[in-house]
Design a protein around this motif. Structure first.
Motif, short mmCIF file in Angstrom:
data_model
loop_
_atom_site.label_atom_id
_atom_site.label_comp_id
_atom_site.label_asym_id
_atom_site.label_seq_id
_atom_site.Cartn_x
_atom_site.Cartn_y
_atom_site.Cartn_z
N CYS A 1 -10.58 -2.42 -10.01
CA CYS A 1 -9.82 -1.30 -9.47
C CYS A 1 -8.42 -1.72 -9.06
O CYS A 1 -8.16 -2.90 -8.77
N ASP A 2 -7.51 -0.75 -8.99
CA ASP A 2 -6.19 -1.05 -8.44
C ASP A 2 -6.33 -1.28 -6.94
O ASP A 2 -7.35 -0.96 -6.33
N ALA A 3 -5.29 -1.84 -6.34
CA ALA A 3 -5.37 -2.27 -4.94
C ALA A 3 -5.70 -1.13 -3.98
O ALA A 3 -6.57 -1.29 -3.10
N THR B 1 -7.34 1.69 -4.53
CA THR B 1 -8.71 2.14 -4.74
C THR B 1 -9.70 1.11 -4.19
O THR B 1 -10.68 1.47 -3.53
#
Length: 398
Positions: A174-176, A178
């Motif tokens: 996931c991106d940071a 999320t």
């Protein structure tokens, strides 16, 4: 009635073959003509041929697997085409495999044991006929005779995903923002469990979801995009509760002999604790020996408002159990049998385990008394079928 049970044998540890046999026996004991039909490439043909030989009055499936069968060249499901009511018996949250929870026609009846699961299905899926809670079959009879109980140990049969690996997965995938959101809600689920497992973790997920998403979900007509986001958020986080509870047991009981069956326990096995022995999982059909230890099983319910199938099997076998659940809260069983359930308090769990170890026979007697009280509150099979028939008549399917 002529009844079909769809059986999918491909599930991990193959629980449904065992359930199908138990349910077939319960229905057949009432004089019904019951057939178990394997779920494979021939299922549609097998159901159609059986229905042509003599009409099928009612069908059952597990977790909705088989509810979305559509014959080649058609757009309607097999059940709508043949006008066979199909009852889907669910024990999982609808965030998993949503296709199997769709109410595509009046001929599909979705039943959920926990009310929280039915509420989620009704809130997040468009349906003309709501998911049903409050009626659910009793699959197991209490044993009149029990096998000998031997071995001074508890048994914990549980496939897990280590909570540490779940968080690592989020960081990698996931991106940071999320990952931070998921980790923050996971922390809240973990804390709610350690505060006594009183708050249902689905409520925790909703409360800690982003405020704009909560507002959209609380509107009288939540939009599909918001529902989809909530589905995905729940699917990521639902597993946290049961894995926190399972690993909590070994952390809380380092001095207690426990035989653990299942995958995912590598970090705990590496500790080298001689009191904790690890074994591969077995199929449900072959796992009867896991209910024959003197102390009984330690079990984890997927949600705190439910029992678990392994606890039901322990009751059937006359075995002992301690269950991570708040199923008993707010029920007539709470005052009498609260000592059979635990939350995330290690002192509480150690105390209850010590009681079992001091007198395993007395503990089994307490569990048997709970089973008898539960049977008094459960629907007899013929009454359950009467309730199903009432729903079928409301939908004008006969």
């Amino acid at each position: 009635m002529r009844i079909a049970i769809l059986n999918w044998s491909g599930g991990e540890n193959d629980p449904f073959t065992y359930f199908s046999r138990e349910w077939q026996q319960r229905l057949a004991s009432l004089g019904h003509d019951v057939h178990v039909i394997p779920l494979d490439v021939q299922t549609i043909l097998a159901v159609a041929e059986m229905h042509q030989d003599a009409p099928i009055d009612l069908a059952f499936c597990w977790q909705g697997v088989g509810s979305a069968l559509v014959p080649d060249g058609f757009t309607q499901t097999l059940w709508e085409l043949l006008r066979i009511p199909l009852v889907c018996l669910h024990a999982d949250h609808p965030c998993y495999n949503p296709l199997n929870h769709q109410q595509s026609s009046a001929f599909i009846l979705h039943l959920y044991g926990p009310a929280s699961f039915a509420n989620a299905a009704n809130r997040l899926m468009q349906r003309e006929w709501p998911a049903i809670a409050g009626i659910y079959p009793t699959l197991f009879e209490l044993a009149s005779e029990t096998a000998p109980f031997d071995g001074e140990c508890f048994v914990l049969a549980k496939n897990i995903q280590d909570p540490e690996s779940i968080r690592h997965e989020w960081r990698a995938r996931c991106d940071a923002p999320t990952a931070a959101l998921l980790n923050g809600i996971a922390d809240a689920i973990d804390q709610a469990y350690r505060d006594g497992n009183v708050i249902n973790h689905h409520d925790v997920i909703f409360v800690f979801a982003p405020a704009p998403l909560r507002a959209r979900m609380l509107s009288t007509d939540p939009d599909p995009e918001a529902s989809d986001i909530m589905w995905r958020l729940t699917r990521e986080l639902d597993r946290v509760h049961r894995n926190v509870a399972a690993t909590f047991i070994l952390d809380a009981l380092p001095e207690v002999p426990i035989r653990i069956y299942g995958r995912g326990w590598e970090r705990f096995q590496a500790r080298g604790n001689p009191n904790h022995e690890f074994f591969a999982a077995d199929t449900a059909k072959r796992s009867g020996y896991q209910y024959q230890s003197a102390y009984g099983i330690l079990d984890v319910a997927a949600s705190n408002d439910m029992l678990h199938d392994r606890t039901s099997r322990a009751l059937q076998a006359g075995a002992g159990f301690l269950l991570s659940s708040s199923f008993h809260r707010g029920t007539p069983l709470e005052a009498t049998f609260g000592d059979l359930f635990f939350g995330g308090d290690p002192v509480e769990l150690v105390r209850k385990v010590d009681v079992v170890r001091r007198d395993p026979a007395a503990h089994r007697a307490r569990c048997a008394a709970f089973g008898a009280a539960l049977m008094e509150l459960s629907l007899p099979t013929h009454v359950f079928l009467e309730h199903i028939e009432q729903h079928i008549q409301l939908r004008a399917l006969r």
